[in-house]
Enzyme design. Structure first.
Site, PDB file in Angstrom:
ATOM      1  N   CYS A 184      -2.269  -2.398   7.634  1.00 32.83           N
ATOM      2  CA  CYS A 184      -2.181  -3.425   6.592  1.00 32.83           C
ATOM      3  C   CYS A 184      -0.889  -4.244   6.657  1.00 32.83           C
ATOM      4  CB  CYS A 184      -2.357  -2.780   5.220  1.00 32.83           C
ATOM      5  SG  CYS A 184      -4.044  -2.159   4.985  1.00 32.83           S
ATOM      6  N   ASP A 229      -3.981  -1.392  -2.253  1.00 31.96           N
ATOM      7  CA  ASP A 229      -5.350  -1.270  -1.807  1.00 31.96           C
ATOM      8  C   ASP A 229      -6.128  -0.774  -3.028  1.00 31.96           C
ATOM      9  OD1 ASP A 229      -6.737  -1.776   0.587  1.00 31.96           O
ATOM     10  OD2 ASP A 229      -6.882   0.350   1.107  1.00 31.96           O
ATOM     11  N   LYS A 272      -5.969  -5.672  -3.645  1.00 29.52           N
ATOM     12  CA  LYS A 272      -6.828  -6.224  -2.595  1.00 29.52           C
ATOM     13  C   LYS A 272      -7.921  -5.223  -2.242  1.00 29.52           C
ATOM     14  CE  LYS A 272      -3.805  -4.551   1.148  1.00 29.52           C
ATOM     15  NZ  LYS A 272      -4.639  -3.506   1.724  1.00 29.52           N
ATOM     16  N   HIS A 286     -10.541   6.224   0.032  1.00 32.11           N
ATOM     17  CA  HIS A 286      -9.113   6.128  -0.285  1.00 32.11           C
ATOM     18  C   HIS A 286      -8.895   5.022  -1.311  1.00 32.11           C
ATOM     19  CE1 HIS A 286      -9.799   3.046   2.796  1.00 32.11           C
ATOM     20  NE2 HIS A 286      -8.794   2.391   2.235  1.00 32.11           N
ATOM     21  N   HIS A 288     -17.250   1.131  -1.827  1.00 32.53           N
ATOM     22  CA  HIS A 288     -16.652   0.167  -0.902  1.00 32.53           C
ATOM     23  C   HIS A 288     -17.179   0.303   0.528  1.00 32.53           C
ATOM     24  CE1 HIS A 288     -13.226  -1.872   1.267  1.00 32.53           C
ATOM     25  NE2 HIS A 288     -13.566  -2.744   0.343  1.00 32.53           N
ATOM     26  N   ASP A 348       0.789  -1.245   0.000  1.00 38.26           N
ATOM     27  CA  ASP A 348       0.000   0.000   0.000  1.00 38.26           C
ATOM     28  C   ASP A 348       0.819   1.293   0.000  1.00 38.26           C
ATOM     29  OD1 ASP A 348      -1.953  -1.925   0.259  1.00 38.26           O
ATOM     30  OD2 ASP A 348      -2.854  -1.125   2.089  1.00 38.26           O
TER      31      ASP A 348
HETATM   32 ZN    ZN Z   1      -8.538   0.374   2.195  1.00 41.21          ZN
END
Ligand code: ZN
Length: 204
Positions: free
Chosen positions: A154, A50, A110, A85, A56, A13
């Site tokens: 993450c 990401d 992901k 984001h 989402h 990320d």
């Molecule tokens: Zn995220």
């Protein structure tokens, strides 16, 4: 320590939104150069992004009445809510331009399902595998070295998944940034046998 041909460097990320955008992490600018040095030192490099659709589940804007930092009940448990984001195709989702990852063997995205978040590069929030563990096994990698953002978000979630999939797991401290829940997280890291190292342990 010398990187071996059975080692893989995983970069999590390092995207504009996490470096200096919507979810910018303190100290993120300082990790770019250590990561680039590690990329030069490792034979095998995997980049993780990401990669969320606009609708989402982790975006507060998709939960009427909710605000940033709230947790909502979802089928896999509690989902924390964030600013939008890393929306697919946006500048915020692009890798930081200073990152030199031309040699990456795999770019894994992901969190691409609207209904499911994925902090970990190995397992989505509902425990669906991303396939990274199977990929790493098929490539006969044995040790996983994690870098990127955020250290206790993450990156840690990915370390937990890496251990679950049976890899000897390292987090390169100065190649990660972002601090919160430190004590609780450090306890988990110790319990799981995840090892902290610094980039100078790997790069002369
Ligand atoms: Zn995220």
């Amino acid at each position: 320590m010398t990187p071996l041909s059975t080692d893989v460097l995983v970069i999590i990320d390092v995207q504009n939104d996490f470096v200096n955008g919507a979810l910018g992490q303190p100290g993120a600018d300082a990790i770019i150069e250590p990561i680039n040095a590690l990329v030069r030192a490792f034979e095998h490099v995997v980049v993780v992004k990401d990669w969320h659709p606009k609708d989402h589940i982790s975006f507060a804007t998709n939960h009427p009445g909710a605000k940033i930092g709230d947790q909502v009940d979802v089928p896999y448990g509690k989902q924390p809510l964030y600013h939008e984001h890393c929306v697919q195709g946006t500048y915020g989702a692009e890798l930081d331009a200073r990152l030199d990852v031309m040699k990456a063997e795999l770019i894994l995205q992901k969190g691409y399902r609207s209904s499911t978040d994925s902090l970990s590069a190995f397992y989505e929030a509902d425990d669906t595998t991303t396939g990274l563990g199977a990929y790493a096994k098929a490539r006969e990698f044995e040790r996983v070295f994690l870098t990127g953002l955020a250290r206790y978000g993450c990156v840690l979630a990915s370390a937990v998944g890496s251990v679950k999939d049976g890899f000897e797991t390292y987090i390169v401290h100065d190649a990660t940034a972002g601090d919160y829940n430190v004590e609780e997280c450090d306890k988990l890291i110790a319990e799981l046998g995840i090892r902290w190292i610094t980039s100078s342990d790997l790069v002369l």
